[in-house]
Design a protein around this motif. Structure first.
Motif, PDB file in Angstrom:
ATOM      1  N   THR A 114       0.617  -1.320  -0.070  1.00  0.00           N
ATOM      2  CA  THR A 114      -0.100  -0.003   0.106  1.00  0.00           C
ATOM      3  C   THR A 114       0.899   1.252  -0.054  1.00  0.00           C
ATOM      4  N   ARG A 154       1.532  -0.413  -9.410  1.00  0.00           N
ATOM      5  CA  ARG A 154       0.222  -0.019  -9.904  1.00  0.00           C
ATOM      6  C   ARG A 154      -0.955  -0.168  -8.949  1.00  0.00           C
ATOM      7  N   LYS A 155      -1.573   0.680  -8.670  1.00  0.00           N
ATOM      8  CA  LYS A 155      -3.054   0.703  -7.791  1.00  0.00           C
ATOM      9  C   LYS A 155      -3.941  -0.397  -8.467  1.00  0.00           C
ATOM     10  N   ASP A 156      -4.110  -0.627  -9.693  1.00  0.00           N
ATOM     11  CA  ASP A 156      -4.973  -1.501 -10.321  1.00  0.00           C
ATOM     12  C   ASP A 156      -4.336  -2.787 -10.121  1.00  0.00           C
ATOM     13  N   VAL A 164       2.220   1.444  -3.412  1.00  0.00           N
ATOM     14  CA  VAL A 164       1.040   2.303  -4.369  1.00  0.00           C
ATOM     15  C   VAL A 164       1.124   3.748  -4.241  1.00  0.00           C
ATOM     16  N   ALA A 165       1.309   4.006  -3.060  1.00  0.00           N
ATOM     17  CA  ALA A 165       1.052   5.464  -2.558  1.00  0.00           C
ATOM     18  C   ALA A 165       2.466   6.286  -3.101  1.00  0.00           C
ATOM     19  N   PHE A 179      -2.394  -4.147  -7.840  1.00  0.00           N
ATOM     20  CA  PHE A 179      -2.531  -4.282  -6.280  1.00  0.00           C
ATOM     21  C   PHE A 179      -3.874  -4.890  -6.109  1.00  0.00           C
ATOM     22  N   TYR A 180      -4.915  -4.178  -6.588  1.00  0.00           N
ATOM     23  CA  TYR A 180      -6.154  -4.765  -6.174  1.00  0.00           C
ATOM     24  C   TYR A 180      -6.503  -5.809  -6.949  1.00  0.00           C
TER      25      TYR A 180
END
Length: 666
Positions: A508, A517-519, A511-512, A521-522
């Motif tokens: 996390t 990549r945030k996408d 990502v910050a 990670f999810y």
């Protein structure tokens, strides 16, 4: 010919043009690699005169003049506009060939990205041939560098672009600063560069160079010292890594020592470096060939890739047996037994069998926290969703991944890949595979990647946080579409797999920070599970101690180790920063170095564990504290032993045994 752009009558970096470098009587002599402060105009005139008639000038430093003369012999034109650039496939090959150098320099390159972001400068890493492998720093400097091909893949040896810091440092084998008109080619004279060779930490051969480059107005005499410091930093990282690998090879040797009924044994590391050898082995090797061992290494392995070690040794030493030692799937060394016929064959180890699925019941531990984690993992595995396993290094994340793999039937293959142990370009080919002819050295038939290999099974991506940002989008597309394209190919292959990712980083936070990549990670973290460190697992340390001890002793053909009560107490009280992996290494070392007739005591333990034990309260105090804690927990739970065990963080069976022991002592 006019003086090159950026030159003036002032000294380098805007210092006064006194032509003397400020030297006075009594001033400490500068190292030979420090640039003297000579006016630009004088250097430019000397450069022009040299290109007209080859005349040497006293104002030019000897190292620079020697480089100019070499450049002239190489027939380098003074107006050569830029360095040549290798093909993308060749760059891939060279980065793969220099993977350890690139990995060791990773921290320095990441720091340069931030420290040089506003300095109009960049940090460059090259291989020993002058090929630029990495470049990080100010975006403006990186863009400007492309005009002369001061970029990834650029060839900056003297034979290609004449005098420059990278090529000259590699040619003369020492740090050097090349400023403005000191460059052999006029188009490069807008640059000031300071480079230092990087040497192998053991044999001191040059394995690359680091360079700090910027426009002429960024000249700073300290850049050369900085480059030297960075080279030493990279060498130190390489040295520590090699020492760790040598320890791992030696540990493997010691664990197997009792199985070999001969003294003719050699243990070696990368490039054939000798880690251990007996006198009889050295004599036998010399008898077979007086050139087999030289300068502390098996010379025949110096330039051989790890996958060819066994074949080369078999060719040179017929009848010898070779055991290759691997760490995280990578060859780091091996053990050679010269007379293999004397060695009784151990039980064969099938690599595929080691990757067979485990059951959660096979995970050693009875503490409340590990039982809770196993229960969560089992429910997650049944869901089939992507799982992210988080935890410190060595906690056993891959063991949990294999147990998750074994929950659903049919299980299919279990395919692991360590994203942190490979260079950026190699990750792409390992993960996605490649077509024939994709790059120099590629298999003629192409190669299946890990994604394809995991079709119908489970893909386990370790150190997922280390995956380069530019590859994350490709992985995301594969996970979303279920179609993989090999490197160099245009045909998609459909895959159906489950995914378990593992990390010891805070993703996390990554990502910050924009490094993950945030996408993605999810996508990979539909379910998240933290594996607790060993220090939070109570008496699981002793259960693991006994289990690992029995297994390691059985492999070595020895009886299970015995530990004194004091040694067990010390091992249980230790914090285990390296977790289960550290415990396993300690136990294997104790078995290899100990005696089957004598129990292992505190004095036999590694210093850090013995020291921690010495600082602990006396055993009588520990028993008193333990008794008070148990009775308080039982009272607080109204006599419910299941709840009391959960409150204490131990298994219910362990609580029964502790209560029985307290009753006996009473």
């Amino acid at each position: 010919m006019n003086p090159p752009a950026g030159t003036s009558a002032t000294g380098q970096g805007g210092l006064p043009a006194n032509g003397s470098g400020g030297a006075t009587t009594g001033t400490p002599r500068r190292p030979a690699w420090r640039a003297e402060l000579v006016p630009h105009r004088e250097i430019a005139r000397a450069w022009e005169q040299f290109h007209q008639d080859g005349a040497a000038s006293a104002v030019i430093r000897p190292a620079v003049m020697a480089s100019w003369q070499r450049s002239r012999l190489h027939l380098i034109a003074a107006d050569r506009a830029a360095a040549p650039v290798v093909s993308e496939a060749e760059l891939f090959r060279r980065r793969h060939q220099n993977n350890r150098l690139v990995t060791a320099a990773r921290l320095a390159m990441e720091e340069a990205r931030h420290l040089l972001s506003d300095a109009h400068s960049m940090l460059i890493l090259s291989d020993p041939d002058g090929t630029i492998l990495e470049a990080e720093g100010d975006a403006r400097a990186l863009d400007t560098g492309q005009e002369v091909k001061l970029q990834q893949g650029g060839l900056w040896c003297e034979a290609e672009i004449g005098t420059n810091a990278i090529g000259t440092a590699l040619a003369c084998g020492r740090p050097v600063q090349i400023h403005a008109a000191e460059h052999f080619c006029a188009p490069v004279q807008r640059w000031t560069c300071a480079a230092a060779p990087v040497r192998h930490p053991f044999d001191r051969e040059i394995i690359g160079a680091v360079d700090i480059s910027g426009s002429t107005d960024t000249f700073n005499p300290q850049n050369l010292a900085h480059a030297v410091a960075l080279a030493h930093q990279i060498e130190a990282v390489l040295g520590r890594r090699m020492e760790m690998e040598h320890e791992q090879v030696l540990r493997h040797f010691l664990s197997k020592r009792s199985l070999w009924l001969t003294e003719e044994i050699l243990a070696f590391g990368r490039s054939g470096a000798l880690i251990y050898s007996t006198d009889r082995a050295l004599k036998e090797a010399a008898r077979r060939s007086d050139r087999l061992i030289a300068d502390g290494r098996l010379t025949a392995l110096k330039d051989v890739t790890p996958d060819a070690w066994a074949a080369r040794i078999a060719q040179l030493l017929p009848g010898a047996s070779v055991e290759i030692v691997r760490e995280d799937g990578e060859e780091i060394g091996g053990v050679v037994v010269l007379h293999a016929a004397r060695r009784p064959k151990p039980s064969p180890r099938d690599p595929q069998r080691e990757l067979e699925p485990l059951s959660f019941d096979a995970i050693i531990g009875e503490s409340a926290i590990i039982e809770e984690v196993k229960a969560k993992a089992r429910r997650m595995a049944e869901s089939g969703l992507p799982i992210l396993l988080e935890g410190e290094t060595g906690v056993g994340k891959e063991v949990f991944a294999r147990a998750i793999h074994g929950v659903r039937a049919p299980v299919g293959p279990f395919v692991p890949l360590n994203c942190g142990g490979l260079p950026r370009d190699l990750i792409a080919s390992e993960l996605f595979g490649y077509e024939k002819g994709a790059f120099t050295g590629a298999d003629a038939a192409g190669k299946q990647g890990k994604v394809e290999a995991a079709d119908g099974g489970l893909l386990c991506l370790d150190e997922i946080g280390e995956m380069p940002l530019e590859l994350q989008s490709y992985l995301l597309r594969v996970l979303e579409d279920g179609v993989v394209y090999r490197v160099g190919g245009h045909t998609g292959r459909r895959v159906d797999l489950r995914l378990v990712s593992m990390t010891n980083r805070d993703l996390t936070g990554e990502v910050a920070a924009g490094r993950f990549r945030k996408d993605l990670f999810y996508r990979i973290a539909a379910l998240r599970l933290r594996i607790p460190p060993l220090r939070e697992r109570g008496d699981d340390v002793l259960l693991l101690l006994d289990h690992i001890g029995r297994s390691a002793a059985a492999r070595a053909g020895l009886p299970a180790p015995r530990f004194t009560d004091a040694a067990r107490a010390a091992l249980a009280a230790y914090a285990w920063p390296g977790n289960v992996r550290e415990l396993r290494n300690v136990v294997e070392m104790l078995i290899a170095m100990g005696s089957a007739d004598t129990p292992i005591d505190v004095a036999d333990l590694p210093p850090e564990i013995a020291t921690a034990a010495a600082a602990a309260p006396p055993a009588t105090d520990l028993r008193t504290v333990e008794e008070a804690a148990i009775r308080a927990a039982v009272d607080a739970c109204g006599g419910n032993l299941t709840r009391a065990a959960r409150r204490l963080g131990i298994a219910r069976s362990t609580l029964y045994m502790r209560l029985a022991a307290l009753e006996r002592d009473a």
